[in-house]
Scaffold this motif. Structure first.
Motif, short mmCIF file in Angstrom:
data_model
loop_
_atom_site.label_atom_id
_atom_site.label_comp_id
_atom_site.label_asym_id
_atom_site.label_seq_id
_atom_site.Cartn_x
_atom_site.Cartn_y
_atom_site.Cartn_z
N LYS A 1 -8.98 -2.22 -0.06
CA LYS A 1 -9.23 -3.61 0.51
C LYS A 1 -8.27 -3.89 1.84
O LYS A 1 -8.87 -4.26 2.83
N HIS A 2 -7.15 -3.18 1.92
CA HIS A 2 -6.25 -3.25 3.32
C HIS A 2 -7.10 -2.50 4.46
O HIS A 2 -7.06 -2.84 5.56
N THR A 3 -7.94 -1.48 4.09
CA THR A 3 -8.40 -0.52 5.25
C THR A 3 -9.60 -1.37 5.49
O THR A 3 -10.05 -1.42 6.85
N VAL B 1 0.85 -1.26 0.09
CA VAL B 1 -0.11 0.10 -0.01
C VAL B 1 0.77 1.15 -0.07
O VAL B 1 1.96 1.06 0.37
N GLN B 2 0.11 2.51 -0.36
CA GLN B 2 1.08 3.60 -0.42
C GLN B 2 0.02 4.70 0.47
O GLN B 2 -0.98 4.78 0.31
N ASN B 3 1.03 5.54 1.31
CA ASN B 3 0.25 6.62 1.78
C ASN B 3 -0.23 7.48 0.94
O ASN B 3 0.48 7.72 -0.24
N PHE B 4 -1.17 8.41 1.06
CA PHE B 4 -1.51 9.48 0.03
C PHE B 4 -0.76 10.57 0.33
O PHE B 4 -0.32 11.03 1.17
N ASP B 5 -0.19 11.09 -0.99
CA ASP B 5 0.51 12.37 -0.88
C ASP B 5 -0.24 13.44 -1.62
O ASP B 5 -0.47 13.48 -2.87
N PHE B 6 -0.43 14.19 -0.64
CA PHE B 6 -1.18 15.64 -0.99
C PHE B 6 -0.48 16.68 -1.78
O PHE B 6 -0.92 17.60 -2.35
N ASN B 7 0.96 16.33 -1.86
CA ASN B 7 1.75 17.50 -2.70
C ASN B 7 2.24 16.54 -3.74
O ASN B 7 3.53 16.95 -4.28
N THR B 8 1.67 15.56 -4.40
CA THR B 8 2.09 14.87 -5.75
C THR B 8 2.72 15.91 -6.76
O THR B 8 3.56 15.75 -7.35
N TYR B 9 1.81 16.88 -7.07
CA TYR B 9 1.98 17.73 -8.28
C TYR B 9 2.45 19.18 -7.47
O TYR B 9 1.90 19.42 -6.51
N ASP B 10 2.97 19.91 -8.34
CA ASP B 10 3.18 21.28 -7.91
C ASP B 10 1.91 22.26 -8.03
O ASP B 10 1.57 22.41 -9.18
#
Length: 320
Positions: free
Chosen positions: A165-167, A27-36
């Motif tokens: 699914k993991h959640t 799984v991956q944590n969500f990144d709120f700063n993925t884009y500029d």
């Protein structure tokens, strides 16, 4: 004070994931700063939300006597502008665009309507005398189009599906508690804003009135349940929360954008922008929930589904 802070930390840690699982790529944590947000975020907001909605408002009021054609024209122009913005974002960072699930917004924006349009054309060829699509056919077409869209989103971004699914598996109790609490708060806020909208406009929106059509038949009730409770919350949250929060690159800018888009998409087809207030509360509060749970779209999906379930029960109950 320390106890309150410790409780908050435990709750946030519970929502986040075990670092070992993240390292293993499960799984991956969500990144709120993925884009500029100053570059990609603004390109997205202007091409996908501000310009299309502004054109819709302008044409629907300028050509009120030919509103059906004005809305169709604004829809086509809006799609062209949104597609242009999407292509620009995609070309800048192709892998990120697909891997993060940002593509989900554009799949929602284009694939569903295209499939619905194709099916409508086929029905018109089969029955040239068909002047309007029956409500059961309309529900069925939307269900099929949205399920196909969901499939392609998960196909493009399998990490998103793994996280859901993991959640469900690992955070079941917390999921139930947060969904029920947030769902009740959103329902109360939605009722308040809907009543305020009714006081201002003296009537409900056409979108809400259309949901009452055909509910005297049990199969339409079943189709509506499948659409509004099981399918729509999934595709709408993947697009308006996960997709928009990824593309904007800033959580508070994303909150504003997702609130506006969520409200606008419910009235864009009718051009009744005077009813915007009726859809502000759920979009804003679902966005706040998304931020609170660190970008875990699972909570937003189930909260949205719970809200729609309560609305469905009240709607059907009122017609019996």
């Amino acid at each position: 004070m320390d106890n309150i802070e410790n409780t908050k930390v435990k709750l946030v840690d519970k929502i986040k994931y075990d670092k070992t699982l993240i390292k293993e790529g499960f799984v991956q944590n969500f990144d709120f700063n993925t884009y500029d947000h100053k570059k990609t975020g603004l390109i997205f907001i202007f091409t996908a939300i501000i310009f299309p909605f502004s054109i819709n408002i302008l044409l629907s009021y300028l050509f009120a006597d030919h509103k059906q054609y004005a809305l169709l024209a604004s829809q086509v122009i809006g799609w062209i502008i949104a597609a242009t913005g999407g292509i620009i974002i995609y070309k800048n960072e192709k892998d990120k665009f697909i891997r993060t699930g940002a593509i989900g917004f554009y799949i929602f924006l284009f694939l569903g309507p295209v499939i619905s349009f194709i099916i409508s054309l086929v029905l018109g060829v089969i029955n040239p005398n068909l002047t309007s699509i029956p409500i059961e056919v309309n529900f069925s077409v939307q269900i099929i189009a949205q399920i196909i869209s969901i499939y392609f989103i998960f196909k493009a971004s399998p990490q998103t599906l793994k996280r859901i699914k993991h959640t469900i598996k690992k955070q079941t109790k917390l999921l139930v508690v947060i969904v029920l609490l947030s769902g009740l708060i959103i329902i109360l806020a939605n009722v308040a804003f809907s009543q305020l909208d009714f006081l201002i406009n003296k009537k409900t929106s056409s979108n809400q009135e259309s949901l009452l059509q055909g509910l005297n038949k049990w199969w339409n009730m079943v189709l509506m349940f499948i659409l509004v409770v099981l399918v729509a919350p999934v595709i709408e949250e993947l697009a308006t929360r996960h997709g928009i929060f990824t593309l904007c690159g800033n959580e508070w800018l994303s909150l504003l954008a997702s609130t506006l888009f969520f409200a606008g998409m419910h009235i864009q087809a009718t051009g009744e922008w005077n009813h915007l207030l009726a859809y502000i509360a759920p979009g804003f509060l679902l966005g706040l929930l998304f931020i609170f749970v660190n970008g875990n779209v699972t909570y937003a999906i189930f909260a949205h589904s719970f809200i729609n379930l309560v609305s469905f029960i009240l709607l059907v109950g009122g017609t019996l």
